[in-house]
Design an enzyme around this catalytic site. Structure first.
Site, short mmCIF file in Angstrom:
data_model
loop_
_atom_site.label_atom_id
_atom_site.label_comp_id
_atom_site.label_asym_id
_atom_site.label_seq_id
_atom_site.Cartn_x
_atom_site.Cartn_y
_atom_site.Cartn_z
N CYS A 1 48.32 43.18 46.64
CA CYS A 1 47.59 44.45 46.73
C CYS A 1 47.18 44.83 45.32
O CYS A 1 48.04 45.09 44.47
CB CYS A 1 48.47 45.53 47.36
N CYS B 1 40.16 49.04 47.44
CA CYS B 1 40.94 47.81 47.52
C CYS B 1 40.61 46.99 46.27
O CYS B 1 39.50 46.47 46.14
CB CYS B 1 40.60 47.03 48.79
#
Length: 280
Positions: free
Chosen positions: A220, A81
């Site tokens: 993201c 991430c």
């Protein structure tokens, strides 16, 4: 349990300090913590644990002291991430667990070691260079949108939105349908349009994303890297810098011959103690 809440361009996380790996995290507990009505709320959980104290990080303990144990909001794992890594580093620095230096700070993840550097109010993380490896498509509300499959340590499908179709009007309240033969473990799907000129970058892209395990998010980081790589390919460039605008703000991605740097704000907004009743 103690917690800190942080976000990177609206991609928000509950940070749990657990240096010795003593917390008994379960998928059910993570999902309850991330519940935006009955819990604290977040796109995921970042557990701060020494690499040597976590089974998934022990092999990397010689390269990085800290392991980012990242969980999606539904209690599943993710390999990487990008925004989470930037927020994770902000937490380490703010709590004296690491100090900025001339060298990039290493952090162990399930996708390997990433390196971070502080750039004023922003934090940049160096990740693996995105690998474009095929074509597929996502089906959404009766639309079938062709896209490019990209590996950034986790899987992505970048789908340009055709002219005349409003990016903001796409319904991402449900997951797009994808080809399980291409993405057996699921995939993050990015929908993009070309943005106007931005000084100092090679391309400008607007993006929305539906993340596996977290639904639509405001940002993201790895998705921005995937989108940037596709934008550079479409411009016949192997390297360059791309501004990626997400609903939560702007990220800047620089693709080099060997890696990819993701840069943007990373903020800590709250600390406290989370008291949870038994799950029923």
């Amino acid at each position: 349990m103690e917690f800190t809440k942080g976000h990177g361009t609206g991609n928000d996380f509950v940070i749990l300090p657990d240096p010795d790996g003593a917390l008994d995290l379960t998928p059910e507990l993570v999902a309850a913590i991330c519940d935006r009505r009955r819990g604290l709320g977040g796109d995921g959980v970042l557990r701060v644990v020494r690499a040597a104290k976590h089974a998934d990080g022990a092999a990397l303990a010689g390269e990085a002291e800290w392991f980012m144990d990242y969980w999606n909001s539904d209690g599943s794992f993710a390999e990487m991430c990008g925004n989470g890594a930037r927020v994770f580093v902000r937490y380490l620095l703010a709590n004296g667990l690491a100090v900025p230096s001339g060298d990039a700070l290493p952090v162990a993840t399930r996708a390997g070691v990433v390196r971070a550097r502080v750039e004023g109010d922003t934090i940049a993380v160096e990740m693996q260079r995105p690998q474009l490896y095929g074509a597929s498509a996502a089906a959404l509300g009766g639309l079938t949108l062709p896209g490019t499959a990209v590996d950034v340590g986790n899987p992505h499908l970048v789908c340009p939105v055709p002219a005349g179709l409003d990016l903001a009007g796409l319904d991402l309240t449900r997951a797009p349908d994808i080809d399980p033969a291409v993405f057996p473990a699921g995939v993050n799907v990015e929908f993009t349009t070309v943005g106007g000129p931005v000084p100092g970058v090679d391309a400008h892209v607007l993006m929305r994303v539906h993340e596996r395990g977290s639904a639509e998010t405001l940002s993201c980081g790895t998705g921005a890297c995937a989108v940037a790589a596709v934008a550079l390919r479409d411009a016949d460039q192997e390297t360059g810098t791309v501004a990626v605008d997400v609903p939560g703000g702007r990220l800047t991605v620089t693709v080099t011959p060997d890696s990819c740097w993701l840069s943007g704000p990373a903020l800590l907004v709250a600390t406290g103690e989370l008291t949870f009743p038994p799950l029923t």
